[in-house]
Design a protein around this motif. Structure first.
Motif, PDB file in Angstrom:
ATOM      1  N   VAL A  95      59.457  38.802  33.446  1.00 49.33           N
ATOM      2  CA  VAL A  95      58.416  38.532  34.456  1.00 49.33           C
ATOM      3  C   VAL A  95      57.576  37.281  34.197  1.00 49.33           C
ATOM      4  N   ALA A  96      57.548  36.781  32.950  1.00 46.35           N
ATOM      5  CA  ALA A  96      56.604  35.695  32.640  1.00 46.35           C
ATOM      6  C   ALA A  96      56.902  34.425  33.437  1.00 46.35           C
ATOM      7  N   GLY A  97      58.169  34.215  33.809  1.00 47.65           N
ATOM      8  CA  GLY A  97      58.534  33.023  34.571  1.00 47.65           C
ATOM      9  C   GLY A  97      57.908  32.975  35.956  1.00 47.65           C
ATOM     10  N   LEU A  98      57.468  34.126  36.451  1.00 47.23           N
ATOM     11  CA  LEU A  98      56.797  34.136  37.758  1.00 47.23           C
ATOM     12  C   LEU A  98      55.595  33.198  37.748  1.00 47.23           C
ATOM     13  N   LEU A  99      54.963  33.076  36.573  1.00 46.08           N
ATOM     14  CA  LEU A  99      53.761  32.237  36.479  1.00 46.08           C
ATOM     15  C   LEU A  99      54.096  30.756  36.642  1.00 46.08           C
ATOM     16  N   SER A 100      55.382  30.407  36.487  1.00 48.87           N
ATOM     17  CA  SER A 100      55.801  29.016  36.714  1.00 48.87           C
ATOM     18  C   SER A 100      56.152  28.771  38.181  1.00 48.87           C
ATOM     19  N   MET A 101      55.969  29.793  39.022  1.00 50.28           N
ATOM     20  CA  MET A 101      56.300  29.656  40.447  1.00 50.28           C
ATOM     21  C   MET A 101      55.026  29.786  41.285  1.00 50.28           C
ATOM     22  N   ARG A 102      53.934  29.190  40.761  1.00 47.21           N
ATOM     23  CA  ARG A 102      52.631  29.468  41.358  1.00 47.21           C
ATOM     24  C   ARG A 102      52.130  28.352  42.262  1.00 47.21           C
ATOM     25  N   GLU A 103      52.991  27.368  42.592  1.00 46.05           N
ATOM     26  CA  GLU A 103      52.467  26.226  43.324  1.00 46.05           C
ATOM     27  C   GLU A 103      52.549  26.338  44.853  1.00 46.05           C
ATOM     28  N   GLY A 104      52.469  27.536  45.358  1.00 39.10           N
ATOM     29  CA  GLY A 104      52.271  27.692  46.799  1.00 39.10           C
ATOM     30  C   GLY A 104      53.519  27.784  47.653  1.00 39.10           C
ATOM     31  N   SER A 105      54.718  27.826  47.046  1.00 39.37           N
ATOM     32  CA  SER A 105      55.911  28.011  47.865  1.00 39.37           C
ATOM     33  C   SER A 105      56.110  29.498  48.126  1.00 39.37           C
ATOM     34  N   PRO A 106      56.490  29.819  49.367  1.00 38.24           N
ATOM     35  CA  PRO A 106      56.677  31.237  49.680  1.00 38.24           C
ATOM     36  C   PRO A 106      57.962  31.808  49.092  1.00 38.24           C
ATOM     37  N   PHE A 107      57.897  32.998  48.566  1.00 34.36           N
ATOM     38  CA  PHE A 107      59.085  33.745  48.174  1.00 34.36           C
ATOM     39  C   PHE A 107      58.690  35.215  48.071  1.00 34.36           C
ATOM     40  N   THR A 108      59.670  36.066  47.857  1.00 36.34           N
ATOM     41  CA  THR A 108      59.389  37.497  47.798  1.00 36.34           C
ATOM     42  C   THR A 108      59.794  38.053  46.431  1.00 36.34           C
ATOM     43  N   ILE A 109      58.925  38.874  45.864  1.00 38.48           N
ATOM     44  CA  ILE A 109      59.252  39.584  44.622  1.00 38.48           C
ATOM     45  C   ILE A 109      59.730  40.989  45.001  1.00 38.48           C
ATOM     46  N   TYR A 110      60.931  41.336  44.563  1.00 35.46           N
ATOM     47  CA  TYR A 110      61.463  42.680  44.787  1.00 35.46           C
ATOM     48  C   TYR A 110      61.465  43.411  43.446  1.00 35.46           C
ATOM     49  N   ALA A 111      60.753  44.507  43.361  1.00 36.95           N
ATOM     50  CA  ALA A 111      60.691  45.237  42.091  1.00 36.95           C
ATOM     51  C   ALA A 111      60.336  46.688  42.350  1.00 36.95           C
ATOM     52  N   HIS A 112      60.704  47.521  41.402  1.00 41.36           N
ATOM     53  CA  HIS A 112      60.348  48.933  41.497  1.00 41.36           C
ATOM     54  C   HIS A 112      58.829  49.084  41.425  1.00 41.36           C
ATOM     55  N   GLY A 113      58.324  50.145  42.031  1.00 43.77           N
ATOM     56  CA  GLY A 113      56.886  50.396  42.032  1.00 43.77           C
ATOM     57  C   GLY A 113      56.269  50.387  40.642  1.00 43.77           C
ATOM     58  N   ARG A 114      57.040  50.828  39.639  1.00 45.16           N
ATOM     59  CA  ARG A 114      56.499  50.851  38.273  1.00 45.16           C
ATOM     60  C   ARG A 114      56.293  49.434  37.744  1.00 45.16           C
ATOM     61  N   VAL A 115      57.177  48.526  38.117  1.00 47.64           N
ATOM     62  CA  VAL A 115      57.038  47.131  37.669  1.00 47.64           C
ATOM     63  C   VAL A 115      55.969  46.423  38.510  1.00 47.64           C
ATOM     64  N   LEU A 116      55.943  46.707  39.807  1.00 44.25           N
ATOM     65  CA  LEU A 116      54.884  46.113  40.639  1.00 44.25           C
ATOM     66  C   LEU A 116      53.503  46.556  40.152  1.00 44.25           C
ATOM     67  N   ALA A 117      53.413  47.785  39.653  1.00 44.28           N
ATOM     68  CA  ALA A 117      52.123  48.274  39.140  1.00 44.28           C
ATOM     69  C   ALA A 117      51.686  47.472  37.912  1.00 44.28           C
ATOM     70  N   ILE A 118      52.661  47.074  37.093  1.00 45.55           N
ATOM     71  CA  ILE A 118      52.346  46.246  35.920  1.00 45.55           C
ATOM     72  C   ILE A 118      51.808  44.888  36.384  1.00 45.55           C
ATOM     73  N   LEU A 119      52.489  44.279  37.362  1.00 47.91           N
ATOM     74  CA  LEU A 119      52.020  42.979  37.866  1.00 47.91           C
ATOM     75  C   LEU A 119      50.612  43.114  38.440  1.00 47.91           C
ATOM     76  N   LYS A 120      50.387  44.205  39.191  1.00 50.43           N
ATOM     77  CA  LYS A 120      49.099  44.396  39.847  1.00 50.43           C
ATOM     78  C   LYS A 120      47.982  44.605  38.832  1.00 50.43           C
ATOM     79  N   SER A 121      48.321  45.246  37.710  1.00 47.17           N
ATOM     80  CA  SER A 121      47.279  45.555  36.726  1.00 47.17           C
ATOM     81  C   SER A 121      46.962  44.351  35.830  1.00 47.17           C
ATOM     82  N   ASN A 122      47.779  43.289  35.938  1.00 46.32           N
ATOM     83  CA  ASN A 122      47.517  42.070  35.160  1.00 46.32           C
ATOM     84  C   ASN A 122      47.035  40.984  36.116  1.00 46.32           C
ATOM     85  N   SER A 123      45.742  40.694  36.081  1.00 51.81           N
ATOM     86  CA  SER A 123      45.175  39.833  37.119  1.00 51.81           C
ATOM     87  C   SER A 123      45.714  38.410  37.080  1.00 51.81           C
ATOM     88  N   ILE A 124      46.345  37.999  35.952  1.00 56.15           N
ATOM     89  CA  ILE A 124      46.892  36.646  35.888  1.00 56.15           C
ATOM     90  C   ILE A 124      47.963  36.441  36.963  1.00 56.15           C
TER      91      ILE A 124
END
Ligand SMILES: [Zn+2]
Length: 309
Positions: A95-124
């Motif tokens: 997941v850490a590479g997601l932070l290198s995709m932060r410059e405003g281009s649209p895309f979709t993250i597909y992940a299980h609810g358990r993984v999305l919960a991890i992303l949501k709980s990390n404000s970075i």
């Protein structure tokens, strides 16, 4: 036509790992740069125009630079062929590479609810604003078709399924942001081109091969499979750590019930190891372990390897 590019084949830390002086890392740093490998991820396309990543490794920026298929199209001031990222677990190397995709281009993250919960709980991860970056939950045993940027169906069919594994390392002994244990922390994927029916499997983390998994993989044209360690106690024997492969949720390549033995005789077209730890002697091209793996029909792909189905 389904195109698959291996962006990286190494486990967490890559080869060489920043703080490691093991034989593989030392050689990769010195006179054997061909041993260098970035952290495991693949890119998939069925139209050669739009691509989906499976996991976003901490090496993503470097991987995108060295992969022409994923460069912005000429004539566009801002563009990326990456339409989406499918996450198979919440480990840092996925997941850490997601932070290198932060410059405003649209895309979709597909992940299980358990993984999305991890992303949501990390404000970075809030740098990926929901206006541009949609987060789409996926379910175990429920196929989905990722969308193109205009919302049209991609023609790629993805079936996530549960494989034996563990939750993310950094959550060990801590409360999982998604609550009590449940399926979805470690997923395998069956990825198919709807028009041609061609398909392959991506299983970068797997603690053991069950009979169910064997029947699932039988006859598959291509399988990417967990190749973290050669033998279960490899890190301990090498003095590199105190965890076994099993303790990290990863099957060994060798030995009774290892991946090589468990997936033998299944008429799989191409077998490729992914997520290979730098301690694994099969990375050394002249090692007995590499010979054993290759004789059993396994390949260890270099970064940038492209396979078409
Ligand atoms: Zn090492």
């Amino acid at each position: 036509m389904l195109r698959v590019v291996v962006l990286g084949a190494a486990a967490g830390g890559g080869v060489p790992q920043w703080n490691c002086g093991c034989p593989v890392c030392a050689k990769a740093r010195a006179d054997h740069p061909e041993l260098q490998s970035s952290q495991a991820s693949i890119a998939v396309s069925n139209d050669s125009e739009h691509w989906f990543l499976v996991n976003a490794s901490p090496d993503l920026r470097q991987q995108l630079i060295q992969t022409p298929q994923l460069h912005p199209r000429s004539g566009h001031l801002r563009h990326s062929p990456i339409a989406g990222v499918i996450l198979t677990n919440g480990e840092i190397d996925a997941v850490a590479g997601l932070l290198s995709m932060r410059e405003g281009s649209p895309f979709t993250i597909y992940a299980h609810g358990r993984v999305l919960a991890i992303l949501k709980s990390n404000s970075i991860f809030n740098v990926l604003g929901e206006k541009n970056v949609r987060r789409q939950p996926i379910d175990v045993d429920k196929a989905f078709e990722p969308a193109l940027p205009d919302g049209a169906p991609s023609g790629i069919d993805i079936l996530p399924f549960e494989v034996p594994g563990k939750g993310a390392w950094y959550l060990e002994g801590k409360a999982h942001p998604a609550g009590t244990e449940g399926a979805g922390d470690t997923l395998g994927l069956r990825i198919a081109d709807r028009s041609s029916g061609k398909y392959f499997y991506f299983i970068a983390a797997c603690a053991r091969v069950t009979d169910e998994l064997r029947s699932r993989l039988a006859g598959a044209p291509l399988v990417f499979f967990d190749g973290t360690v050669w033998r279960d106690d490899e890190l301990i024997v090498a003095g590199l750590g105190d965890k076994t492969g099993q303790g990290m949720g990863h099957i060994a390549m060798a030995g009774d019930h290892g991946a090589i033995e468990s997936l033998a005789g299944l008429d799989i077209g191409q077998k490729m190891f992914l997520h290979i730890n730098n301690s694994n002697p099969a990375l050394l091209r002249d090692s007995n372990e590499r010979e054993t793996a290759e004789l059993a029909g396994w390949q260890i792909p270099a970064d940038g390897t492209e396979i078409t189905l």
